[in-house]
Design a protein around this motif. Structure first.
Motif, PDB file in Angstrom:
ATOM      1  N   ALA A  36     -60.884 -25.784  56.175  1.00 10.36           N
ATOM      2  CA  ALA A  36     -60.928 -24.997  55.180  1.00 10.36           C
ATOM      3  C   ALA A  36     -60.475 -25.978  54.125  1.00 10.36           C
ATOM      4  CB  ALA A  36     -59.864 -24.044  55.286  1.00 10.36           C
ATOM      5  N   ARG A  37     -60.237 -26.833  54.341  1.00 10.37           N
ATOM      6  CA  ARG A  37     -60.252 -27.579  52.890  1.00 10.37           C
ATOM      7  C   ARG A  37     -61.262 -28.554  52.560  1.00 10.37           C
ATOM      8  NH1 ARG A  37     -54.283 -31.545  52.729  1.00 10.37           N
ATOM      9  NH2 ARG A  37     -55.654 -31.659  50.785  1.00 10.37           N
ATOM     10  N   GLN A  38     -61.748 -29.462  53.755  1.00 15.71           N
ATOM     11  CA  GLN A  38     -63.206 -29.669  54.396  1.00 15.71           C
ATOM     12  C   GLN A  38     -64.029 -28.794  52.835  1.00 15.71           C
ATOM     13  OE1 GLN A  38     -61.746 -33.507  54.688  1.00 15.71           O
ATOM     14  NE2 GLN A  38     -63.398 -33.426  55.823  1.00 15.71           N
ATOM     15  N   ARG A  39     -63.935 -27.662  53.411  1.00 12.79           N
ATOM     16  CA  ARG A  39     -65.031 -26.910  53.002  1.00 12.79           C
ATOM     17  C   ARG A  39     -64.871 -26.457  51.724  1.00 12.79           C
ATOM     18  NH1 ARG A  39     -65.690 -27.566  57.352  1.00 12.79           N
ATOM     19  NH2 ARG A  39     -68.017 -27.090  58.609  1.00 12.79           N
ATOM     20  N   GLY A  40     -64.155 -26.870  50.771  1.00 10.34           N
ATOM     21  CA  GLY A  40     -63.658 -27.402  48.962  1.00 10.34           C
ATOM     22  C   GLY A  40     -62.135 -26.098  48.843  1.00 10.34           C
ATOM     23  N   ILE A  41     -61.687 -25.339  49.912  1.00 18.04           N
ATOM     24  CA  ILE A  41     -60.587 -24.501  49.737  1.00 18.04           C
ATOM     25  C   ILE A  41     -58.639 -25.294  49.085  1.00 18.04           C
ATOM     26  CG2 ILE A  41     -59.580 -22.372  50.295  1.00 18.04           C
ATOM     27  CD1 ILE A  41     -61.407 -21.654  52.042  1.00 18.04           C
ATOM     28  N   PRO A  42     -58.795 -25.015  48.067  1.00 15.81           N
ATOM     29  CA  PRO A  42     -57.053 -26.052  47.752  1.00 15.81           C
ATOM     30  C   PRO A  42     -56.199 -25.557  48.978  1.00 15.81           C
ATOM     31  CG  PRO A  42     -57.934 -24.716  45.897  1.00 15.81           C
ATOM     32  CD  PRO A  42     -58.793 -24.267  46.781  1.00 15.81           C
ATOM     33  N   GLU A  43     -55.365 -26.336  48.971  1.00 18.71           N
ATOM     34  CA  GLU A  43     -54.143 -26.174  50.224  1.00 18.71           C
ATOM     35  C   GLU A  43     -53.380 -24.873  50.176  1.00 18.71           C
ATOM     36  OE1 GLU A  43     -50.661 -28.500  52.454  1.00 18.71           O
ATOM     37  OE2 GLU A  43     -51.823 -29.366  51.052  1.00 18.71           O
ATOM     38  N   PRO A  44     -53.590 -24.292  49.492  1.00 16.59           N
ATOM     39  CA  PRO A  44     -52.612 -23.315  48.735  1.00 16.59           C
ATOM     40  C   PRO A  44     -53.080 -21.997  49.230  1.00 16.59           C
ATOM     41  CG  PRO A  44     -51.849 -25.225  47.122  1.00 16.59           C
ATOM     42  CD  PRO A  44     -53.236 -25.536  47.610  1.00 16.59           C
ATOM     43  N   GLU A  45     -54.386 -22.115  48.660  1.00 17.69           N
ATOM     44  CA  GLU A  45     -54.951 -21.198  48.597  1.00 17.69           C
ATOM     45  C   GLU A  45     -55.160 -20.865  50.254  1.00 17.69           C
ATOM     46  OE1 GLU A  45     -58.959 -20.849  46.230  1.00 17.69           O
ATOM     47  OE2 GLU A  45     -57.801 -21.175  45.207  1.00 17.69           O
ATOM     48  N   ALA A  46     -56.035 -22.200  50.889  1.00 15.69           N
ATOM     49  CA  ALA A  46     -56.191 -22.174  52.900  1.00 15.69           C
ATOM     50  C   ALA A  46     -54.217 -20.891  53.774  1.00 15.69           C
ATOM     51  CB  ALA A  46     -56.562 -23.583  52.856  1.00 15.69           C
ATOM     52  N   ARG A  47     -53.658 -22.033  52.714  1.00 14.99           N
ATOM     53  CA  ARG A  47     -52.332 -21.198  53.857  1.00 14.99           C
ATOM     54  C   ARG A  47     -51.919 -20.499  53.971  1.00 14.99           C
ATOM     55  NH1 ARG A  47     -49.339 -25.006  55.649  1.00 14.99           N
ATOM     56  NH2 ARG A  47     -49.200 -27.513  55.305  1.00 14.99           N
ATOM     57  N   ALA A  48     -52.767 -19.574  51.675  1.00 15.06           N
ATOM     58  CA  ALA A  48     -52.169 -17.855  51.419  1.00 15.06           C
ATOM     59  C   ALA A  48     -53.647 -17.443  52.719  1.00 15.06           C
ATOM     60  CB  ALA A  48     -53.063 -17.755  50.469  1.00 15.06           C
ATOM     61  N   MET A  49     -54.838 -17.612  52.872  1.00 14.22           N
ATOM     62  CA  MET A  49     -55.308 -17.242  53.246  1.00 14.22           C
ATOM     63  C   MET A  49     -56.025 -16.719  54.909  1.00 14.22           C
ATOM     64  SD  MET A  49     -59.749 -18.489  53.497  1.00 14.22           S
ATOM     65  CE  MET A  49     -59.606 -20.189  54.502  1.00 14.22           C
ATOM     66  N   LEU A  50     -55.527 -17.946  55.582  1.00 14.21           N
ATOM     67  CA  LEU A  50     -54.455 -18.209  57.088  1.00 14.21           C
ATOM     68  C   LEU A  50     -53.729 -17.423  57.273  1.00 14.21           C
ATOM     69  CD1 LEU A  50     -55.089 -22.229  57.734  1.00 14.21           C
ATOM     70  CD2 LEU A  50     -56.604 -20.269  58.461  1.00 14.21           C
ATOM     71  N   THR A  51     -52.720 -17.881  56.695  1.00 11.14           N
ATOM     72  CA  THR A  51     -51.294 -16.275  57.051  1.00 11.14           C
ATOM     73  C   THR A  51     -51.709 -15.054  56.474  1.00 11.14           C
ATOM     74  OG1 THR A  51     -50.342 -18.083  55.731  1.00 11.14           O
ATOM     75  CG2 THR A  51     -49.159 -16.270  56.652  1.00 11.14           C
ATOM     76  N   GLN A  52     -52.314 -14.531  55.807  1.00  7.28           N
ATOM     77  CA  GLN A  52     -52.828 -13.097  55.387  1.00  7.28           C
ATOM     78  C   GLN A  52     -54.053 -13.207  56.592  1.00  7.28           C
ATOM     79  OE1 GLN A  52     -55.094 -13.835  52.178  1.00  7.28           O
ATOM     80  NE2 GLN A  52     -53.476 -13.120  50.576  1.00  7.28           N
ATOM     81  N   ALA A  53     -54.551 -13.965  57.449  1.00 10.46           N
ATOM     82  CA  ALA A  53     -55.403 -13.329  58.568  1.00 10.46           C
ATOM     83  C   ALA A  53     -55.313 -12.852  60.057  1.00 10.46           C
ATOM     84  CB  ALA A  53     -56.735 -14.248  58.806  1.00 10.46           C
ATOM     85  N   PHE A  54     -53.610 -14.043  59.878  1.00 12.92           N
ATOM     86  CA  PHE A  54     -52.730 -13.801  61.012  1.00 12.92           C
ATOM     87  C   PHE A  54     -51.674 -11.927  61.369  1.00 12.92           C
ATOM     88  CE2 PHE A  54     -47.852 -14.460  62.147  1.00 12.92           C
ATOM     89  CZ  PHE A  54     -48.069 -14.748  63.314  1.00 12.92           C
ATOM     90  N   ILE A  55     -51.683 -12.313  59.719  1.00  8.59           N
ATOM     91  CA  ILE A  55     -50.662 -10.596  59.968  1.00  8.59           C
ATOM     92  C   ILE A  55     -51.606  -9.807  59.920  1.00  8.59           C
ATOM     93  CG2 ILE A  55     -49.001 -11.768  58.192  1.00  8.59           C
ATOM     94  CD1 ILE A  55     -49.391 -10.496  56.390  1.00  8.59           C
ATOM     95  N   GLY A  56     -53.458 -10.067  58.902  1.00  9.33           N
ATOM     96  CA  GLY A  56     -53.978  -9.016  59.219  1.00  9.33           C
ATOM     97  C   GLY A  56     -54.933  -7.876  60.364  1.00  9.33           C
ATOM     98  N   GLU A  57     -54.768  -8.472  61.752  1.00 10.65           N
ATOM     99  CA  GLU A  57     -54.215  -8.519  63.164  1.00 10.65           C
ATOM    100  C   GLU A  57     -53.223  -6.513  63.032  1.00 10.65           C
ATOM    101  OE1 GLU A  57     -54.702  -8.900  67.952  1.00 10.65           O
ATOM    102  OE2 GLU A  57     -54.303 -10.944  66.927  1.00 10.65           O
ATOM    103  N   VAL A  58     -51.922  -6.836  62.306  1.00  6.43           N
ATOM    104  CA  VAL A  58     -50.915  -5.487  62.467  1.00  6.43           C
ATOM    105  C   VAL A  58     -51.384  -4.649  61.656  1.00  6.43           C
ATOM    106  CG1 VAL A  58     -49.085  -4.904  62.486  1.00  6.43           C
ATOM    107  CG2 VAL A  58     -49.546  -7.634  63.374  1.00  6.43           C
ATOM    108  N   VAL A  59     -52.274  -5.130  60.639  1.00  3.04           N
ATOM    109  CA  VAL A  59     -51.952  -4.487  59.666  1.00  3.04           C
ATOM    110  C   VAL A  59     -53.829  -3.294  59.859  1.00  3.04           C
ATOM    111  CG1 VAL A  59     -52.917  -4.296  57.182  1.00  3.04           C
ATOM    112  CG2 VAL A  59     -50.993  -5.483  57.740  1.00  3.04           C
ATOM    113  N   ASP A  60     -54.793  -3.933  59.978  1.00  4.54           N
ATOM    114  CA  ASP A  60     -55.951  -3.460  60.468  1.00  4.54           C
ATOM    115  C   ASP A  60     -55.626  -2.590  61.666  1.00  4.54           C
ATOM    116  OD1 ASP A  60     -57.028  -4.804  58.512  1.00  4.54           O
ATOM    117  OD2 ASP A  60     -57.520  -6.527  60.031  1.00  4.54           O
TER     118      ASP A  60
END
Length: 350
Positions: A301-325
């Motif tokens: 994600a960082r290699q594609r220009g996403i700042p580290e805090p945003e990348a961490r948040a994005m990955l974490t949201q995807a991680f828990i999203g499986e349950v919410v979905d």
């Protein structure tokens, strides 16, 4: 030993402790030295709650006192209803207890939007839910536990499921000083289905314990359970799941998964998934993982220009999203997603 018994008898010796196997990670006796006084009546404003205006009606217990009609939670055969159930602690340094009865009649459908809310600090709150789902009945229970940081809350739901019934549950929690959400299901087999999911998002020194037990007593039932957690700072997450397949409960399909991310060296996750199988011809499995964010995915994600805090948040949201979905109601799913996104901001400190 239980918090309910301790509050009823005003005796801290009745509190569960680490000597009780099911409570060894959520010790109440070592934490609570004296029980606070009973909560007074509270007639002030309690706001809208985490589910806002979703649903057709609301029943609340504020400091243990009812607001609204408890019969909203008693559905006759064939009825369809969505109800907000709010259990609110409004006074600091007090003890409170509440009991709630939920009945879903034959072929009826109830969507229960259940919130546990803290408007003050230092309270001790015990909640007991007595749930029965008749033949062909459907209950979807969505729980948001939004307790204060210095609170203690124990919620125990006892669910009896009839043939062909459906029980779906998603618990989302941000924890408390001590918090335990426990669900116990009596499963008849006979085409009945149970889905029991959870998400815990913990920061600071918050503690959340998601405990469940399902007993399959008859032929041909299913249970599907998925819990995911994120812990940071000095928080502690606990998962205890037990599925029992009794003798003669053949053709049971039971699956359990627990997965957690630890974002701090001082955070802790304790997990104990269990299967007890006394029948043949079953399909049962469980899985458990605890680890950190995937560094390769973060680097990608960082290699594609996403700042580290945003990348961490994005990955974490995807991680828990499986349950919410997995929440079937679209509006409720969006409310759960919004609550989780707000909580994740606090977990990451972004």
């Amino acid at each position: 030993m239980s918090l309910a018994a301790a509050l009823r008898e005003r005796d801290v010796a009745r509190l569960p402790s680490r000597r009780d196997e099911d409570w060894r990670w959520t010790d109440l006796r070592g934490l609570i030295r004296t029980l606070p006084p009973p909560a007074p009546a509270f007639d002030g404003d309690i706001g809208a709650g985490p589910f806002g205006g979703l649903g057709e009606a609301e029943f609340a217990l504020v400091n243990g006192v009812a607001r609204g009609d408890a019969n909203l939670l008693i559905l006759p055969a064939g009825a369809v209803r969505t109800v907000r159930l709010r259990l609110v602690a409004a006074t600091a340094e007090t003890a409170q207890a509440a009991g709630v009865k939920v009945r879903v009649g034959q072929g009826a459908r109830l969507t229960l939007l259940e919130s546990h809310e803290g408007l003050a600090e230092g309270y001790v709150y015990d909640v007991g839910l007595d749930v029965e789902i008749a033949e062909g009945g459907v209950l979807e229970r969505l729980v948001i536990a939004d307790d204060a940081a210095e609170a203690v809350r124990v919620v125990t739901a006892t669910v009896v499921l009839a043939a062909g019934g459906v029980f779906s549950q998603t618990c989302l929690t941000g924890g408390a000083r001590r918090q335990r959400l426990e669900t116990r299901v009596t499963h008849p087999g006979a085409g009945a289905r149970a889905r029991m999911d959870g998400v815990y998002l913990l920061a600071g020194q918050r503690h959340a314990d998601l405990t469940s037990a399902v007993v399959h007593a008859g032929v041909g039932g299913t249970t599907d359970q998925l819990t995911k957690g994120v812990v940071a700072d000095q928080a502690r997450g606990v998962f205890q799941g037990r599925i029992v397949v009794a003798e003669g409960a053949d053709q049971t399909d039971a699956r359990m998964g627990h997965h957690a991310l630890i974002l701090s060296d001082r955070a802790e996750v304790d997990a104990k998934p269990e299967l007890e199988i006394y029948a043949d011809d079953v399909a049962c499995a469980h899985g458990n993982t605890v680890g950190a964010l995937d560094e390769e995915a973060l680097f990608y994600a960082r290699q594609r220009g996403i700042p580290e805090p945003e990348a961490r948040a994005m990955l974490t949201q995807a991680f828990i999203g499986e349950v919410v979905d997995r929440i079937t109601d679209g509006a409720v799913r969006e409310a759960a997603r919004a609550w989780a996104a707000e909580r994740l901001g606090g977990v990451h400190g972004l």
